[in-house]
Design an enzyme around this catalytic site. Structure first.
Site, PDB file in Angstrom:
ATOM      1  N   THR A  70       0.833  -1.203   0.000  1.00 51.40           N
ATOM      2  CA  THR A  70       0.000   0.000   0.000  1.00 51.40           C
ATOM      3  C   THR A  70       0.866   1.250   0.000  1.00 51.40           C
ATOM      4  O   THR A  70       0.629   2.192  -0.771  1.00 51.40           O
ATOM      5  CB  THR A  70      -0.941  -0.018   1.219  1.00 51.40           C
ATOM      6  OG1 THR A  70      -1.788  -1.171   1.112  1.00 51.40           O
ATOM      7  CG2 THR A  70      -1.788   1.244   1.287  1.00 51.40           C
ATOM      8  N   ASN A 137      -5.532  -9.437  -7.903  1.00 49.57           N
ATOM      9  CA  ASN A 137      -5.639 -10.155  -6.633  1.00 49.57           C
ATOM     10  C   ASN A 137      -6.896 -11.016  -6.524  1.00 49.57           C
ATOM     11  O   ASN A 137      -6.915 -12.015  -5.826  1.00 49.57           O
ATOM     12  CB  ASN A 137      -5.575  -9.176  -5.461  1.00 49.57           C
ATOM     13  CG  ASN A 137      -6.412  -7.939  -5.668  1.00 49.57           C
ATOM     14  OD1 ASN A 137      -6.293  -7.256  -6.684  1.00 49.57           O
ATOM     15  ND2 ASN A 137      -7.275  -7.642  -4.719  1.00 49.57           N
ATOM     16  N   GLN A 165       0.892  -9.029  -6.233  1.00 50.19           N
ATOM     17  CA  GLN A 165       0.410 -10.412  -6.282  1.00 50.19           C
ATOM     18  C   GLN A 165       1.288 -11.304  -7.141  1.00 50.19           C
ATOM     19  O   GLN A 165       1.330 -12.516  -6.939  1.00 50.19           O
ATOM     20  CB  GLN A 165      -1.036 -10.456  -6.805  1.00 50.19           C
ATOM     21  CG  GLN A 165      -2.069  -9.939  -5.829  1.00 50.19           C
ATOM     22  CD  GLN A 165      -2.219 -10.811  -4.588  1.00 50.19           C
ATOM     23  OE1 GLN A 165      -1.815 -11.964  -4.544  1.00 50.19           O
ATOM     24  NE2 GLN A 165      -2.809 -10.243  -3.543  1.00 50.19           N
ATOM     25  N   SER A 185       5.359  -6.731  -2.134  1.00 47.11           N
ATOM     26  CA  SER A 185       5.014  -6.819  -0.718  1.00 47.11           C
ATOM     27  C   SER A 185       5.451  -8.173  -0.164  1.00 47.11           C
ATOM     28  O   SER A 185       5.255  -9.208  -0.819  1.00 47.11           O
ATOM     29  CB  SER A 185       3.495  -6.650  -0.550  1.00 47.11           C
ATOM     30  OG  SER A 185       3.121  -6.820   0.796  1.00 47.11           O
ATOM     31  N   ALA A 186       6.033  -8.151   1.049  1.00 43.56           N
ATOM     32  CA  ALA A 186       6.608  -9.384   1.616  1.00 43.56           C
ATOM     33  C   ALA A 186       5.557 -10.427   1.971  1.00 43.56           C
ATOM     34  O   ALA A 186       5.774 -11.625   1.788  1.00 43.56           O
ATOM     35  CB  ALA A 186       7.421  -9.035   2.867  1.00 43.56           C
ATOM     36  N   HIS A 187       4.393  -9.978   2.476  1.00 43.43           N
ATOM     37  CA  HIS A 187       3.477 -10.977   3.038  1.00 43.43           C
ATOM     38  C   HIS A 187       2.683 -11.740   1.994  1.00 43.43           C
ATOM     39  O   HIS A 187       1.912 -12.633   2.326  1.00 43.43           O
ATOM     40  CB  HIS A 187       2.552 -10.346   4.090  1.00 43.43           C
ATOM     41  CG  HIS A 187       1.434  -9.504   3.576  1.00 43.43           C
ATOM     42  ND1 HIS A 187       0.128  -9.936   3.590  1.00 43.43           N
ATOM     43  CD2 HIS A 187       1.415  -8.266   3.061  1.00 43.43           C
ATOM     44  CE1 HIS A 187      -0.651  -8.982   3.105  1.00 43.43           C
ATOM     45  NE2 HIS A 187       0.109  -7.950   2.776  1.00 43.43           N
ATOM     46  N   CYS A 310      -8.325  -7.083   1.394  1.00 42.11           N
ATOM     47  CA  CYS A 310      -7.451  -6.009   1.870  1.00 42.11           C
ATOM     48  C   CYS A 310      -8.179  -4.809   2.442  1.00 42.11           C
ATOM     49  O   CYS A 310      -7.575  -3.938   3.014  1.00 42.11           O
ATOM     50  CB  CYS A 310      -6.538  -5.553   0.749  1.00 42.11           C
ATOM     51  SG  CYS A 310      -5.261  -6.761   0.441  1.00 42.11           S
TER      52      CYS A 310
HETATM   53  N1  PLP Z   1      -1.702  -4.465  -4.406  1.00 37.76           N
HETATM   54  C1  PLP Z   1      -2.327  -5.644  -4.555  1.00 37.76           C
HETATM   55  C2  PLP Z   1      -2.609  -6.154  -5.938  1.00 37.76           C
HETATM   56  C3  PLP Z   1      -2.740  -6.376  -3.438  1.00 37.76           C
HETATM   57  O1  PLP Z   1      -3.381  -7.525  -3.604  1.00 37.76           O
HETATM   58  C4  PLP Z   1      -2.461  -5.863  -2.143  1.00 37.76           C
HETATM   59  C5  PLP Z   1      -2.926  -6.577  -0.944  1.00 37.76           C
HETATM   60  O2  PLP Z   1      -3.759  -7.450  -1.021  1.00 37.76           O
HETATM   61  C6  PLP Z   1      -1.781  -4.637  -2.043  1.00 37.76           C
HETATM   62  C7  PLP Z   1      -1.415  -3.980  -3.194  1.00 37.76           C
HETATM   63  C8  PLP Z   1      -1.456  -4.037  -0.719  1.00 37.76           C
HETATM   64  O3  PLP Z   1      -0.316  -4.643  -0.161  1.00 37.76           O
HETATM   65  P1  PLP Z   1      -0.063  -4.570   1.421  1.00 37.76           P
HETATM   66  O4  PLP Z   1      -1.052  -5.504   2.051  1.00 37.76           O
HETATM   67  O5  PLP Z   1       1.367  -5.038   1.582  1.00 37.76           O
HETATM   68  O6  PLP Z   1      -0.248  -3.169   1.836  1.00 37.76           O
END
Ligand code: PLP
Length: 373
Positions: A70, A137, A165, A185-187, A310
């Site tokens: 994000t 996603n 993703q 993103s790490a998670h 999210c």
């Molecule tokens: N972009 C996409 C396509 C996502 O699926 C997500 C989270 O699901 C994000 C951005 C946001 O990432 P974060 O959860 O690390 O803020």
């Protein structure tokens, strides 16, 4: 045993990454300090930078660590001047980053309409920024990133790619995509939550969101999340090694979809006709809302999602499925099943059994709303 098939929401942290986080937490030292503790912290962060950069085929020096996808998306979109064009199926962290975003339509499979993109760029005053994700996603559908970057660059616009993703699930190359900015993103790949990165092309002048410190070469102020970044580095290295295994999930996923369609012919697979990630399935069931399905499956010990996980509290139908031309009802009746690094054939068997029982069962809709947890 519970079955977890919600890897696009977040992946279980790989044990090796968790161990690295614990080890980093046990060590003292601020990476900006000159003494040996600081130098060690700096080294662990830079090792992680190399590892994450290798996963997405980018120069390590171009990678800025952030608090997650994000923040990386917000930094990309708010760090450059000019107009903004985004696809209609972007994640909320892109759609909500700026109030002046204009959207470009996708086709019925969720793929960006390249002709429309060209038209939009031709009729707008530029330069500005085009932001299109690599993998969706909710559906896993892939966008033609190379073509999008080429069209945008023809019009002298910059390009950002949300690869949150895709990274760690399919091969991603910052160099080959030819984009100017890319978020990860790490998670989503077996690392801890709350850490991510933005890749910034050489020479790009980006106004930092976080100011008041010289960290990350003045591109992101604030003491680095040393433990999170260390875990990210380990997870990225493992995800890189595991890319072939991840590709192998496609056959498991395809078999799952075939069994679902055989059991309940009115089920619908969204985005299944085009290139998509090997781990994701978006399954519509006309007779039940996604919320009812997710609750019934949860009671059966199977964790899946109603679309994006999210942004909590949203009760509207999936904007992704709406953009693909589905009506409100259909856009409210789809669940997302997403496999990951520790998914097995047995997990899929259990899911298919639970899903078939749920689909054929009498679970009534308690709520007309779609839960987006
Ligand atoms: N972009 C996409 C396509 C996502 O699926 C997500 C989270 O699901 C994000 C951005 C946001 O990432 P974060 O959860 O690390 O803020």
């Amino acid at each position: 045993m519970d079955i977890y098939l919600d890897h696009n929401a977040t992946t279980p942290v790989r044990p090796e990454a968790a161990a690295a986080v614990a080890e980093a937490l046990a060590q003292n030292g601020n990476a900006s300090s000159v003494h040996r503790h600081g130098r060690l912290a700096r080294r662990t962060i830079d090792d992680a930078r190399e590892s994450v950069a290798a996963l997405v085929d980018a120069p390590a020096a171009n990678l800025v660590f952030t608090s997650g996808g994000t923040e990386a998306n917000n930094q990309a979109l708010r760090g450059v001047p000019g107009a903004l064009l985004v696809s209609a199926v972007e994640h909320d962290s892109v759609l909500g980053a700026r109030d002046d975003a204009n959207t470009v339509a996708v086709d019925g499979d969720g793929v960006l309409d390249l002709a429309r993109l060209g038209e939009e760029l031709a009729r707008r005053d530029g330069p500005g920024l085009v932001s299109v994700m690599l993998a969706n996603n909710e559906t896993g559908v892939l966008q033609p990133g190379v073509e999008i970057a080429a069209i945008a660059h023809e019009h002298d616009w910059l390009v950002h790619c949300d690869a949150v993703q895709a990274a760690g699930k399919i091969e991603v190359s910052f160099r080959d995509l030819g984009v100017d900015l890319m978020s990860v993103s790490a998670h989503k790949l077996g690392g801890p939550q709350g850490v991510g990165a933005l890749v910034v092309r050489d020479g790009l002048d980006l106004a930092p969101l976080m100011r008041g410190g010289g960290q990350e070469r003045r591109r992101r102020a604030g003491t680095e999340n040393r433990a999170g970044i260390t875990g990210f580095g380990v997870a990225a290295a493992m995800a890189r090694q595991g890319l072939d295994a991840m590709q192998g999930l496609a056959s498991l996923r395809d078999e799952m979809e075939a069994r679902i369609l055989a059991a309940v012919p009115e089920a619908v697979l969204h985005g299944a006709g085009v290139e998509r990630m090997p781990n994701t399935s978006c399954i519509g069931l006309p007779s039940k809302t996604a919320e009812t399905q997710v609750i019934a499956l949860d009671l059966a010990g199977v964790a899946v999602s109603a679309g994006s996980a999210c942004s909590s509290g949203k009760v509207t139908p999936s904007h992704v499925l709406r953009a693909m031309g589905l009506d409100d009802n259909a856009a409210q009746n789809a669940i997302r099943v997403s496999l990951g690094w520790n998914s097995s054939a047995e997990d899929v068997d259990r899911f298919v059994d639970a899903w078939t029982a749920m689909a054929n069962g009498s679970a009534k809709d308690e709520s007309p709303r779609r839960s987006v947890a």
